[in-house]
Design a protein around this motif. Structure first.
Motif, PDB file in Angstrom:
ATOM      1  N   LEU A 125     -21.943   7.913 -10.077  1.00 31.21           N
ATOM      2  CA  LEU A 125     -20.763   7.374  -9.413  1.00 31.21           C
ATOM      3  C   LEU A 125     -19.974   8.541  -8.837  1.00 31.21           C
ATOM      4  CD1 LEU A 125     -18.908   5.066  -8.647  1.00 31.21           C
ATOM      5  CD2 LEU A 125     -17.959   5.113 -10.968  1.00 31.21           C
ATOM      6  N   VAL A 126     -19.932   8.634  -7.511  1.00 28.08           N
ATOM      7  CA  VAL A 126     -19.368   9.830  -6.885  1.00 28.08           C
ATOM      8  C   VAL A 126     -18.102   9.579  -6.083  1.00 28.08           C
ATOM      9  CG1 VAL A 126     -21.644  10.922  -6.756  1.00 28.08           C
ATOM     10  CG2 VAL A 126     -20.816   9.590  -4.810  1.00 28.08           C
ATOM     11  N   ALA A 127     -17.810   8.298  -5.736  1.00 23.35           N
ATOM     12  CA  ALA A 127     -16.682   8.064  -4.838  1.00 23.35           C
ATOM     13  C   ALA A 127     -16.058   6.695  -5.079  1.00 23.35           C
ATOM     14  CB  ALA A 127     -17.133   8.174  -3.378  1.00 23.35           C
ATOM     15  N   VAL A 128     -14.797   6.574  -4.665  1.00 23.50           N
ATOM     16  CA  VAL A 128     -14.085   5.298  -4.754  1.00 23.50           C
ATOM     17  C   VAL A 128     -13.107   5.210  -3.599  1.00 23.50           C
ATOM     18  CG1 VAL A 128     -12.260   6.229  -6.258  1.00 23.50           C
ATOM     19  CG2 VAL A 128     -12.729   3.768  -6.260  1.00 23.50           C
ATOM     20  N   ALA A 129     -12.909   3.981  -3.130  1.00 26.99           N
ATOM     21  CA  ALA A 129     -11.893   3.690  -2.118  1.00 26.99           C
ATOM     22  C   ALA A 129     -11.248   2.365  -2.484  1.00 26.99           C
ATOM     23  CB  ALA A 129     -12.507   3.618  -0.723  1.00 26.99           C
ATOM     24  N   SER A 130      -9.959   2.238  -2.188  1.00 25.43           N
ATOM     25  CA  SER A 130      -9.237   1.006  -2.487  1.00 25.43           C
ATOM     26  C   SER A 130      -8.166   0.816  -1.434  1.00 25.43           C
ATOM     27  CB  SER A 130      -8.608   1.090  -3.889  1.00 25.43           C
ATOM     28  OG  SER A 130      -7.822  -0.057  -4.173  1.00 25.43           O
ATOM     29  N   ARG A 131      -7.720  -0.444  -1.284  1.00 23.93           N
ATOM     30  CA  ARG A 131      -6.666  -0.705  -0.294  1.00 23.93           C
ATOM     31  C   ARG A 131      -5.360  -0.024  -0.696  1.00 23.93           C
ATOM     32  NH1 ARG A 131      -3.565  -5.193  -2.140  1.00 23.93           N
ATOM     33  NH2 ARG A 131      -4.490  -6.181  -3.981  1.00 23.93           N
ATOM     34  N   ARG A 132      -5.239   0.337  -1.967  1.00 22.86           N
ATOM     35  CA  ARG A 132      -4.073   1.091  -2.444  1.00 22.86           C
ATOM     36  C   ARG A 132      -4.543   2.461  -2.935  1.00 22.86           C
ATOM     37  NH1 ARG A 132      -0.835  -2.137  -6.787  1.00 22.86           N
ATOM     38  NH2 ARG A 132      -2.950  -2.368  -7.649  1.00 22.86           N
ATOM     39  N   PRO A 133      -4.306   3.515  -2.160  1.00 19.64           N
ATOM     40  CA  PRO A 133      -4.787   4.847  -2.537  1.00 19.64           C
ATOM     41  C   PRO A 133      -4.359   5.288  -3.927  1.00 19.64           C
ATOM     42  CG  PRO A 133      -4.032   4.858  -0.257  1.00 19.64           C
ATOM     43  CD  PRO A 133      -3.667   3.511  -0.827  1.00 19.64           C
ATOM     44  N   VAL A 134      -3.164   4.901  -4.354  1.00 20.91           N
ATOM     45  CA  VAL A 134      -2.711   5.296  -5.681  1.00 20.91           C
ATOM     46  C   VAL A 134      -3.588   4.681  -6.767  1.00 20.91           C
ATOM     47  CG1 VAL A 134      -1.030   3.402  -5.874  1.00 20.91           C
ATOM     48  CG2 VAL A 134      -0.702   5.503  -7.206  1.00 20.91           C
ATOM     49  N   SER A 135      -4.062   3.456  -6.529  1.00 17.49           N
ATOM     50  CA  SER A 135      -4.964   2.805  -7.480  1.00 17.49           C
ATOM     51  C   SER A 135      -6.326   3.489  -7.491  1.00 17.49           C
ATOM     52  CB  SER A 135      -5.126   1.327  -7.124  1.00 17.49           C
ATOM     53  OG  SER A 135      -3.900   0.644  -7.246  1.00 17.49           O
ATOM     54  N   ALA A 136      -6.796   3.875  -6.311  1.00 24.21           N
ATOM     55  CA  ALA A 136      -8.078   4.574  -6.227  1.00 24.21           C
ATOM     56  C   ALA A 136      -8.014   5.905  -6.970  1.00 24.21           C
ATOM     57  CB  ALA A 136      -8.450   4.804  -4.766  1.00 24.21           C
ATOM     58  N   LYS A 137      -6.899   6.622  -6.835  1.00 20.28           N
ATOM     59  CA  LYS A 137      -6.749   7.910  -7.519  1.00 20.28           C
ATOM     60  C   LYS A 137      -6.722   7.707  -9.037  1.00 20.28           C
ATOM     61  CE  LYS A 137      -5.861  12.362  -7.796  1.00 20.28           C
ATOM     62  NZ  LYS A 137      -5.642  12.522  -9.252  1.00 20.28           N
ATOM     63  N   ALA A 138      -6.004   6.697  -9.503  1.00 19.81           N
ATOM     64  CA  ALA A 138      -5.952   6.426 -10.935  1.00 19.81           C
ATOM     65  C   ALA A 138      -7.325   6.035 -11.468  1.00 19.81           C
ATOM     66  CB  ALA A 138      -4.924   5.326 -11.215  1.00 19.81           C
ATOM     67  N   PHE A 139      -8.061   5.244 -10.694  1.00 21.79           N
ATOM     68  CA  PHE A 139      -9.413   4.825 -11.076  1.00 21.79           C
ATOM     69  C   PHE A 139     -10.335   6.040 -11.154  1.00 21.79           C
ATOM     70  CE2 PHE A 139     -13.637   3.065 -10.333  1.00 21.79           C
ATOM     71  CZ  PHE A 139     -13.619   1.895 -11.078  1.00 21.79           C
ATOM     72  N   ALA A 140     -10.216   6.921 -10.177  1.00 23.62           N
ATOM     73  CA  ALA A 140     -11.045   8.128 -10.160  1.00 23.62           C
ATOM     74  C   ALA A 140     -10.753   9.015 -11.366  1.00 23.62           C
ATOM     75  CB  ALA A 140     -10.812   8.900  -8.865  1.00 23.62           C
ATOM     76  N   ASP A 141      -9.491   9.160 -11.693  1.00 19.90           N
ATOM     77  CA  ASP A 141      -9.118   9.982 -12.844  1.00 19.90           C
ATOM     78  C   ASP A 141      -9.674   9.389 -14.134  1.00 19.90           C
ATOM     79  OD1 ASP A 141      -7.761  11.705 -11.181  1.00 19.90           O
ATOM     80  OD2 ASP A 141      -5.779  10.835 -11.583  1.00 19.90           O
ATOM     81  N   GLU A 142      -9.607   8.067 -14.257  1.00 18.50           N
ATOM     82  CA  GLU A 142     -10.069   7.399 -15.475  1.00 18.50           C
ATOM     83  C   GLU A 142     -11.576   7.539 -15.665  1.00 18.50           C
ATOM     84  OE1 GLU A 142     -10.205   2.911 -17.505  1.00 18.50           O
ATOM     85  OE2 GLU A 142      -9.173   3.224 -15.589  1.00 18.50           O
ATOM     86  N   HIS A 143     -12.324   7.506 -14.549  1.00  5.73           N
ATOM     87  CA  HIS A 143     -13.778   7.461 -14.652  1.00  5.73           C
ATOM     88  C   HIS A 143     -14.460   8.760 -14.217  1.00  5.73           C
ATOM     89  CE1 HIS A 143     -13.873   3.225 -15.731  1.00  5.73           C
ATOM     90  NE2 HIS A 143     -12.954   3.018 -14.799  1.00  5.73           N
ATOM     91  N   GLY A 144     -13.693   9.802 -13.983  1.00  3.16           N
ATOM     92  CA  GLY A 144     -14.281  11.093 -13.654  1.00  3.16           C
ATOM     93  C   GLY A 144     -14.975  11.121 -12.308  1.00  3.16           C
ATOM     94  N   ILE A 145     -14.390  10.469 -11.311  1.00  6.45           N
ATOM     95  CA  ILE A 145     -14.966  10.398  -9.967  1.00  6.45           C
ATOM     96  C   ILE A 145     -14.373  11.512  -9.107  1.00  6.45           C
ATOM     97  CG2 ILE A 145     -15.237   8.959  -7.911  1.00  6.45           C
ATOM     98  CD1 ILE A 145     -14.895   6.523  -9.784  1.00  6.45           C
ATOM     99  N   ASN A 146     -15.215  12.251  -8.416  1.00  7.46           N
ATOM    100  CA  ASN A 146     -14.747  13.424  -7.669  1.00  7.46           C
ATOM    101  C   ASN A 146     -14.118  13.091  -6.326  1.00  7.46           C
ATOM    102  OD1 ASN A 146     -15.584  15.247  -9.662  1.00  7.46           O
ATOM    103  ND2 ASN A 146     -17.678  15.286  -8.845  1.00  7.46           N
ATOM    104  N   LEU A 147     -14.668  12.075  -5.630  1.00 10.99           N
ATOM    105  CA  LEU A 147     -14.230  11.804  -4.260  1.00 10.99           C
ATOM    106  C   LEU A 147     -13.383  10.536  -4.187  1.00 10.99           C
ATOM    107  CD1 LEU A 147     -17.565  12.551  -2.353  1.00 10.99           C
ATOM    108  CD2 LEU A 147     -15.596  14.071  -2.632  1.00 10.99           C
ATOM    109  N   VAL A 148     -12.198  10.658  -3.630  1.00  7.00           N
ATOM    110  CA  VAL A 148     -11.309   9.516  -3.419  1.00  7.00           C
ATOM    111  C   VAL A 148     -11.020   9.429  -1.928  1.00  7.00           C
ATOM    112  CG1 VAL A 148      -9.103   8.446  -3.959  1.00  7.00           C
ATOM    113  CG2 VAL A 148     -10.261   9.845  -5.688  1.00  7.00           C
ATOM    114  N   PHE A 149     -11.351   8.296  -1.320  1.00  9.80           N
ATOM    115  CA  PHE A 149     -11.144   8.109   0.113  1.00  9.80           C
ATOM    116  C   PHE A 149      -9.929   7.220   0.363  1.00  9.80           C
ATOM    117  CE2 PHE A 149     -15.527   9.389  -0.198  1.00  9.80           C
ATOM    118  CZ  PHE A 149     -15.761  10.122   0.965  1.00  9.80           C
ATOM    119  N   ASP A 150      -9.216   7.523   1.439  1.00 10.16           N
ATOM    120  CA  ASP A 150      -8.027   6.732   1.774  1.00 10.16           C
ATOM    121  C   ASP A 150      -8.390   5.340   2.267  1.00 10.16           C
ATOM    122  OD1 ASP A 150      -6.279   8.767   1.085  1.00 10.16           O
ATOM    123  OD2 ASP A 150      -6.253   9.618   3.114  1.00 10.16           O
ATOM    124  N   THR A 151      -9.566   5.218   2.899  1.00  9.03           N
ATOM    125  CA  THR A 151     -10.015   3.912   3.397  1.00  9.03           C
ATOM    126  C   THR A 151     -11.488   3.725   3.063  1.00  9.03           C
ATOM    127  OG1 THR A 151     -10.761   4.675   5.582  1.00  9.03           O
ATOM    128  CG2 THR A 151      -8.416   4.108   5.337  1.00  9.03           C
TER     129      THR A 151
END
Length: 338
Positions: free
Chosen positions: A30-56
């Motif tokens: 699992l290398v990346a995540v994107a969400s309609r709410r960037p703050v949620s994507a960042k929190a999700f990435a932090d929780e699951h150790g995901i390196n890449l967070v995309f704004d869209t």
């Protein structure tokens, strides 16, 4: 072996379940995540150790950093995301349900045209128990002639997306009845046309969301299914009966097994199902074990990774067939009751 690099579109509860499952599968990263709410994507990435967070999600799907996507968004947005993903050569794992069978067909066609895999994210399909049942059914209880399902869980939180008819217009029908229709596809395996499908739904007075319903489906060859579903009976029911010509298979956890289902964790439970024949009393019923130490979501992710290695395989065609049959039956029921 190169790992399948996966990106998740969405950061809700079900996306978290898949993220945890991926951690147990050696063939996926699992290398990346994107969400309609960037703050949620960042929190999700932090929780699951995901390196890449995309704004869209568009940026993520166009990126060369991923090979596949898991789409865990509201129903109305799934088609657009999946098709864009396929056009960018990303394999598709898309959460159920879909807006319609036509919408699902558009996603599958886009996958096929672009040489990528498509699979819906129905966990119990991948539980080893499902294969055991299908392998021994005809020998043990004869050809299946009917399936009965009952799927309820207590959930009346009206702030949840399930009660937002603009985002999830079919409410409990899409959310719950998908599993009833998938049980038909998995175990009854109808090949004859649908003769009739009918039933009734109950809507919440405040939100107008569907919260309970029941129905019956009958096929031209006489195979049939009855089903009940909803949020408002105050307990969790996941009952399934498969009626053969010589006996019945039954279980009380067909959607999420009691042992490793993400809502349950009873490690003392042995996953399996009960066989009933003739005039047996309960003490005479046979419990057939089909146990596993891993969750069905883990098997699903492992199978998805395998699917992407051969997009022209029979397993890929089977996955597409099951998804389309399930959604087609769901559409027919919705048309009958809405």
């Amino acid at each position: 072996m190169n790992k399948l690099r996966l990106g998740i579109v969405g950061s809700g509860m079900i996306a978290g379940i898949i993220a945890n499952a991926i951690k147990q599968v050696e063939s996926i990263e699992l290398v990346a995540v994107a969400s309609r709410r960037p703050v949620s994507a960042k929190a999700f990435a932090d929780e699951h150790g995901i390196n890449l967070v995309f704004d869209t999600w568009q940026e993520m799907l166009a990126s060369d950093s991923i090979d596949a996507i898991y789409v865990a968004t509201p129903t109305a947005s799934k088609e657009e995301i999946a098709i864009y993903g396929a056009q960018n050569k990303k394999h598709l794992l898309v959460e159920k349900p879909y807006s319609s069978a036509k919408s699902l067909e558009n996603m599958i066609n886009a996958a096929n045209v672009n040489g990528v895999s498509f699979m819906d994210a129905t966990h119990f399909t991948h539980n080893p128990r499902t294969k055991v049942i299908n392998d021994i059914m005809e020998k043990e209880i004869g050809a299946p002639q009917a399936v009965r399902t009952s799927f309820f869980f207590p959930f009346m939180d009206k702030t949840n997306i399930r009660f937002d008819t603009s985002k999830e217009p079919t409410g409990a029908v899409g959310d719950m009845t998908w599993y009833s229709m998938r049980a038909i596809a998995e175990y009854l395996k109808p090949t004859a046309p649908l003769k009739l499908i009918s039933g009734a739904i109950v809507r919440d007075e405040e939100t107008n969301a569907v919260i309970r319903g029941s129905g019956v489906a009958v096929f031209e060859d006489g195979k049939s299914s009855t089903f009940d579903f909803g949020y408002n009976v105050g307990t969790c029911l996941m009952d399934l009966d498969i009626l053969g010509h010589e006996g019945v298979f039954s279980m009380s956890d067909y959607v999420l097994d009691w042992k490793n289902g993400f809502a349950f964790d009873n490690q003392d439970h042995v996953v399996g199902f009960t066989k009933r024949k003739e005039m047996q009393q309960p003490s005479e019923h046979q419990y057939i074990e089909a146990d596993s130490s891993e969750a069905q979501s883990v098997f699903m992710m492992r199978n998805f990774a395998a699917l992407t290695s051969d997009v022209e395989s029979t397993e890929n065609a089977k996955a597409q067939h099951l998804a389309l049959l399930t959604q087609t039956l769901l559409d027919a029921y919705w048309d009958a009751v809405a």
